[in-house]
Design an enzyme around this catalytic site. Structure first.
Site, PDB file in Angstrom:
ATOM      1  N   VAL A  84       0.834  -1.201   0.000  1.00  0.00           N
ATOM      2  CA  VAL A  84       0.000   0.000   0.000  1.00  0.00           C
ATOM      3  C   VAL A  84       0.867   1.249   0.000  1.00  0.00           C
ATOM      4  O   VAL A  84       0.641   2.194  -0.756  1.00  0.00           O
ATOM      5  CB  VAL A  84      -0.910   0.044   1.249  1.00  0.00           C
ATOM      6  CG1 VAL A  84      -1.631   1.381   1.324  1.00  0.00           C
ATOM      7  CG2 VAL A  84      -1.911  -1.078   1.196  1.00  0.00           C
ATOM      8  N   ALA A  85       1.887   1.249   0.865  1.00  0.00           N
ATOM      9  CA  ALA A  85       2.713   2.441   0.983  1.00  0.00           C
ATOM     10  C   ALA A  85       3.450   2.732  -0.320  1.00  0.00           C
ATOM     11  O   ALA A  85       3.649   3.884  -0.685  1.00  0.00           O
ATOM     12  CB  ALA A  85       3.706   2.270   2.120  1.00  0.00           C
TER      13      ALA A  85
ATOM     14  N   GLU B 130      -0.652   5.912  -5.363  1.00  0.00           N
ATOM     15  CA  GLU B 130      -2.057   5.980  -5.790  1.00  0.00           C
ATOM     16  C   GLU B 130      -2.577   7.405  -5.961  1.00  0.00           C
ATOM     17  O   GLU B 130      -3.547   7.628  -6.654  1.00  0.00           O
ATOM     18  CB  GLU B 130      -2.937   5.197  -4.805  1.00  0.00           C
ATOM     19  CG  GLU B 130      -3.220   5.887  -3.471  1.00  0.00           C
ATOM     20  CD  GLU B 130      -2.083   5.729  -2.464  1.00  0.00           C
ATOM     21  OE1 GLU B 130      -1.024   5.204  -2.849  1.00  0.00           O
ATOM     22  OE2 GLU B 130      -2.261   6.140  -1.302  1.00  0.00           O
TER      23      GLU B 130
ATOM     24  N   ASP C 242      -3.512  35.423 -36.419  1.00  0.00           N
ATOM     25  CA  ASP C 242      -4.095  36.461 -37.262  1.00  0.00           C
ATOM     26  C   ASP C 242      -3.441  37.776 -36.903  1.00  0.00           C
ATOM     27  O   ASP C 242      -3.043  37.983 -35.766  1.00  0.00           O
ATOM     28  CB  ASP C 242      -5.588  36.606 -36.958  1.00  0.00           C
ATOM     29  CG  ASP C 242      -6.393  35.470 -37.540  1.00  0.00           C
ATOM     30  OD1 ASP C 242      -5.903  34.837 -38.490  1.00  0.00           O
ATOM     31  OD2 ASP C 242      -7.509  35.240 -37.051  1.00  0.00           O
TER      32      ASP C 242
ATOM     33  N   ASP D  92     -12.784  29.620 -40.844  1.00  0.00           N
ATOM     34  CA  ASP D  92     -11.578  29.262 -40.099  1.00  0.00           C
ATOM     35  C   ASP D  92     -11.742  27.953 -39.340  1.00  0.00           C
ATOM     36  O   ASP D  92     -10.758  27.350 -38.908  1.00  0.00           O
ATOM     37  CB  ASP D  92     -11.221  30.363 -39.088  1.00  0.00           C
ATOM     38  CG  ASP D  92     -10.696  31.621 -39.770  1.00  0.00           C
ATOM     39  OD1 ASP D  92     -10.101  31.488 -40.855  1.00  0.00           O
ATOM     40  OD2 ASP D  92     -10.881  32.716 -39.216  1.00  0.00           O
TER      41      ASP D  92
ATOM     42  N   ASN E 185       9.027   5.937  -2.148  1.00  0.00           N
ATOM     43  CA  ASN E 185       8.392   4.615  -2.197  1.00  0.00           C
ATOM     44  C   ASN E 185       9.427   3.518  -2.392  1.00  0.00           C
ATOM     45  O   ASN E 185       9.373   2.468  -1.764  1.00  0.00           O
ATOM     46  CB  ASN E 185       7.375   4.542  -3.325  1.00  0.00           C
ATOM     47  CG  ASN E 185       6.200   5.459  -3.064  1.00  0.00           C
ATOM     48  OD1 ASN E 185       6.166   6.125  -2.034  1.00  0.00           O
ATOM     49  ND2 ASN E 185       5.267   5.490  -3.971  1.00  0.00           N
TER      50      ASN E 185
ATOM     51  N   ASP F 273       2.153  11.299   1.266  1.00  0.00           N
ATOM     52  CA  ASP F 273       1.740  11.244  -0.142  1.00  0.00           C
ATOM     53  C   ASP F 273       0.509  12.093  -0.391  1.00  0.00           C
ATOM     54  O   ASP F 273       0.374  12.751  -1.399  1.00  0.00           O
ATOM     55  CB  ASP F 273       1.384   9.808  -0.553  1.00  0.00           C
ATOM     56  CG  ASP F 273       2.620   9.022  -0.899  1.00  0.00           C
ATOM     57  OD1 ASP F 273       3.711   9.513  -0.584  1.00  0.00           O
ATOM     58  OD2 ASP F 273       2.470   7.927  -1.465  1.00  0.00           O
TER      59      ASP F 273
END
Ligand code: ADP
Ligand code: MG
Length: 886
Positions: free
Chosen positions: A287-288, A292, A334, A619, A681, A713
């Protein structure tokens, strides 16, 4: 659709819809109808409800793994005596994770829906007997709408009048050729949409002609509404960077899960730890290590970019354009109104037989000059009136307004001219033919044809001495950067029966006017800023070459060695020849909208990312073809806005450059988030695996890892999207979409950070465990927790700016400081307050340990700063090289 609408005469239609074709509806009636039928909007796909949102957030990889951890800990609590702390803590972390995700996504969505409100679509409507401009969503059935070239049809409507009307119905029928429309009743009921000749459909575009129509269906009842299911798939398309980052996140998630599995296996089989606790630590590590929050930070950064661009007058119609505008390396702009102020003033007149005059040197006009001005005035549609506060109200084209202003200056007015010689017919101006003509009634049964427009497009005899004289003056005007308008005429006995288009040959040249349209002040700086950012600016104009060149030189578009092309020359070139010449050409003069698309594609063939501006109906194809199509908010037609990716609310070139800088800032901030989120990580994976492998056991427990993950995070990284742009963003070459995410030193920095943290955390743990205590893990674990959590958050200051860290770096982003403070306080609370300490299995540290923590947690920041200085020095060298090579 009510089928009979096509066959009924207009009077009956008007009656059926209880409206009035000359005055429209009144306000009371509008209110009543809106209450009854609602607004003219296509209802959007239903938003997911709160449970669906939660469901979606729980189903991302990290949350799923986390959920697994919760279930596992509950199982353990039930089957062993491990207690309920773990399930509660991990459960709270899961809830926190989902809540942060939902909050972040919500703020991104808010920014994007604000965007929708900004891009309103305006229509001309008759209400209470008056012509007004209205937001198209306010239309009701029975409203009388007015359409002109460039209008986008706002609802389904039956035509009341239609002159020369052509409509592009490709959006409904796929047919790319415009279809002609009429207002008369049809004899038979049509079978296909394309055959509804006297109905105009919502979403289609007027390419030619004028019309009035009664609205018969609005919102979801329109034909467009019936296919809205298709259009409702507004699932915002992912940008190229988003796609690449999503792939990155998947592979990193793979690594994270592999790391989790390794540590689980090591714990179980190497150390014979219980299955449950090995599994728990494996799961937490996975998970760490999954980044995510990255996809959400990307969405937020894009949304934030949209907001900031809107503040700087650039409305983004597609989110992906936020990214693309930052990659642009050619801006094809233009001239009139975008590079110039669009405030034209006639400064010179040349009259056949009357000679050259500077306007500000005369007080009264001689007969020749007066005649010239009258002819121009008659063939003009612009109008200057007074508004309720007696201020001048200017309506119409800027070129024509210059004429009307001059008329007024010499005591004439369009109204009195028009009274003397009423208009019989008009052949309107268009940018392809560059002239317009009118037929006026003269006394004693004669009529007068006036043709005004570009000198080289006027149907005049070119073999005369007058022509040579006129040409000389025309070119001189051009060299002075004046826009030139010529006028010729022809008198007929009676009223000619032929159409006005066929009358225009061999007119007598009467004279010329030259008008100045000064460059916008900001433009010169903007062009040089773009140049410094590796972006080439090219000018595209319908004006004459000499005029175009003179202005281009003034503003720094045409420099020594650059070449120019006219529309005529361009049409003679093959696509390959054009491709070869395009890179050296900075001015395109006398071009038609149709030529623009070739200019875009030629650049794209050369690998360029092109932004192109446009305002007219014609255009639209070029705007679609460009990587970033840019429409004019003030002077642009609805059709051009519909085709564009970005709309300038101030029509100003400088706004494009500002948007580029914002686009690049967004891109940079996303890369900074990548850098911030993924380095540590890896360090966590190394730390855990190494430590378990050499027999120290897990140096952090599941709850600690998870808390660090949520705080470090989730909170600071989120605010990176608000980091203001760095000065250097507009001093670098454009980043192409093929450039790797890890280019420009980012890969190195991630690696350095991973290595620094691995070494640092292992040393701290070892020192705490063996130096500060006799092999007991608690002190080492607490020190490690603090250094990892705080160290990996505070180094955001080294990451958030590529320039060397200084005091100002800490002031540039107050929301980040706020987020950081919250996160730091939370970490300290966990480490200091006894109840929280217990929950997270931390202990109180002796002063010496605190000292070590406080000193060492700055090491990663210092290492990053040293590396930054080295990289920046190299970069300066490289840039210097690049400049000298050019
Ligand atoms: P730009 O793209 O620079 O606005 P246009 O295609 O609109 O150029 O105009 C090109 C030329 O057409 C001008 O140089 C002028 O001679 C002529 N022209 C412009 N506006 C009008 C008008 N309203 N009536 C007649 N001629 C015009
Ligand atoms: Mg124009």
């Amino acid at each position: 659709m009510k089928m009979t609408n096509t066959q009924l005469p207009i009077e009956e239609i008007v009656q059926n819809y209880s409206t009035n074709q000359t005055s429209g509806l009144n306000d009371a009636e509008v209110v009543r109808r809106q209450e009854e039928n609602g607004k003219n909007v296509l209802t959007e796909a239903k938003k997911p409800n709160i449970f669906q949102q939660i469901g979606r957030h729980i189903s991302d990889i990290a949350s799923l793994v986390l959920l697994f951890a919760v279930v596992l800990s509950i199982y353990l609590a039930l089957t062993t005596d491990s207690g309920w702390t773990k399930p509660i803590v991990i459960g709270s972390i899961l809830v926190l994770n989902v809540m942060i995700g939902m909050y972040q996504e919500h703020s991104a969505e808010q920014a994007l829906s604000a965007l929708k409100k900004l891009s309103v679509h305006e229509v001309q409507v008759l209400r209470n007997g008056q012509k007004i401009m209205l937001d198209a969503t306010e239309l009701v059935v029975g409203d009388v709408i007015l359409l002109e070239p460039g209008s986008q049809v706002p609802a389904d409507a039956r035509l009341i009048t239609a002159s020369n009307l052509s409509i592009d119905e490709a959006i409904l029928t796929g047919e790319s050729l415009p279809v002609d429309k009429i207002s008369e009743p049809l004899r038979e009921e049509p079978e296909e949409i394309g055959d509804y000749q006297n109905i105009v459909f919502s979403g289609t575009a007027v390419t030619q002609g004028n019309a009035t129509a009664v609205v018969t269906e609005i919102g979801m009842q329109t034909e467009l509404g019936s296919i809205a299911g298709m259009l409702n798939q507004t699932k915002v398309k992912q940008t190229p960077l988003q796609n690449r980052l999503n792939r990155l996140v998947s592979s990193l998630s793979g690594v994270a899960i592999a790391g989790g599995i390794i540590i689980f296996l090591l714990g179980m089989f190497l150390h014979g730890d219980p299955l449950a606790s090995s599994l728990m630590i494996g799961v937490s590590l996975a998970v760490a290590a999954v980044p995510e929050t990255l996809p959400i930070i990307v969405t937020i950064s894009l949304a934030h970019g949209v907001k900031k661009m809107a503040k700087r007058n650039a409305i983004m119609r597609r989110v992906s354009a936020v990214e693309t505008i930052g990659n642009v390396n050619v801006i094809a702009s233009d001239k009139t109104g975008t590079l110039t102020q669009n405030k034209m003033t006639i400064t010179k007149l040349w009259v056949n037989e009357g000679g050259l005059t500077a306007v500000n040197e005369v007080d009264v006009l001689d007969d020749h000059q007066a005649k010239l001005l009258k002819m121009f005035g008659l063939a003009t549609n612009a109008q200057i009136t007074k508004d309720e506060n007696d201020l001048a109200l200017e309506i119409g084209d800027s070129t024509e307004l210059a004429i009307v202003r001059l008329l007024h200056k010499f005591g004439m007015s369009r109204n009195s001219l028009e009274n003397d010689s009423p208009r019989l017919a008009e052949d309107p101006f268009d940018s392809t033919k560059k002239t317009m003509a009118t037929l006026q009634k003269l006394p004693n049964n004669k009529s007068l044809l006036i043709v005004k427009g570009a000198f080289d497009r006027l149907p005049i005899n070119r073999d005369t001495a007058e022509y040579a004289e006129a040409l000389k003056n025309h070119d001189a005007f051009g060299r002075e950067a004046l826009r030139v308008l010529a006028v010729g005429y022809k008198v007929f006995d009676g009223v000619p029966t032929e159409s006005i288009e066929n009358l225009q040959d061999e007119v007598d040249l009467l004279g010329l006017v030259g008008m100045i349209d000064p460059p916008r002040e900001e433009v010169i700086a903007a062009i040089s800023e773009a140049h410094g950012a590796g972006i080439k600016t090219v000018m595209i104009t319908g004006d004459h070459l000499e005029t175009a060149k003179a202005i281009a030189k003034k503003i720094g578009i045409l420099n020594a060695g650059d070449s120019v092309l006219t529309g005529t020359e361009l049409r003679k070139l093959s696509d390959e020849q054009l491709m070869d010449q395009i890179e050296g050409t900075t001015v395109f003069a006398r071009v038609s909208p149709e030529d623009k698309i070739r200019i875009v594609t030629a650049w794209q063939e050369q690998g360029a990312v092109v932004a192109m501006t446009g305002d007219g109906v014609n255009d639209a194809p070029a705007l679609k073809a460009a990587n970033v199509g840019i429409a004019m908010g003030i002077t642009g037609t609805e059709v051009s806005k519909g085709a564009a990716d970005m709309v300038l609310t101030d029509d100003n070139f400088a706004t494009i450059v500002a948007a580029v800088s914002e686009g690049r800032t967004v891109y940079q901030n996303i890369l900074k988030a990548v850098e911030f989120l993924i380095g540590v990580n890896f360090a966590q994976l190394f730390l855990m695996i190494f430590s378990v492998a050499i027999g120290w056991g897990a140096p952090l427990i599941a709850e600690q890892l998870l808390l660090i993950n949520v705080l470090a995070d989730g909170i600071p990284g989120f605010y990176l999207s608000r980091e203001p742009g760095e000065k250097s963003v507009m001093k670098q070459k454009p980043i192409t979409q093929l450039t790797s995410i890890f280019a420009n030193g980012l890969g190195t920095r991630v690696a350095i950070r991973a290595v620094t943290f691995t070494i640092l955390t292992l040393s701290i743990y070892a020192f705490g465990r063996f130096g500060m205590s006799n092999g007991g893990a608690a002190i080492g674990m607490t020190m490690l927790f603090l250094v990892l959590a705080l160290g990996s958050m505070i180094d955001i200051y080294a990451i958030k700016t590529r320039e060397s860290l200084r005091v100002a770096s800490f002031k540039s982003n107050p929301t980040l400081n706020m987020g950081m403070t919250i996160a730091v306080v939370l970490v300290l609370a966990v480490a200091i307050l006894p109840p929280l300490q217990n929950l997270f299995e931390l202990v109180s540290l002796p002063p010496m340990a605190w000292l070590i923590v406080v000193v060492t947690m700055f090491i990663p920041t210092i290492v990053l700063e040293i590396n930054k200085r080295l990289q920046n020095r190299n970069r300066v060298d490289n840039e210097y090289q690049a400049i000298t090579e050019d």
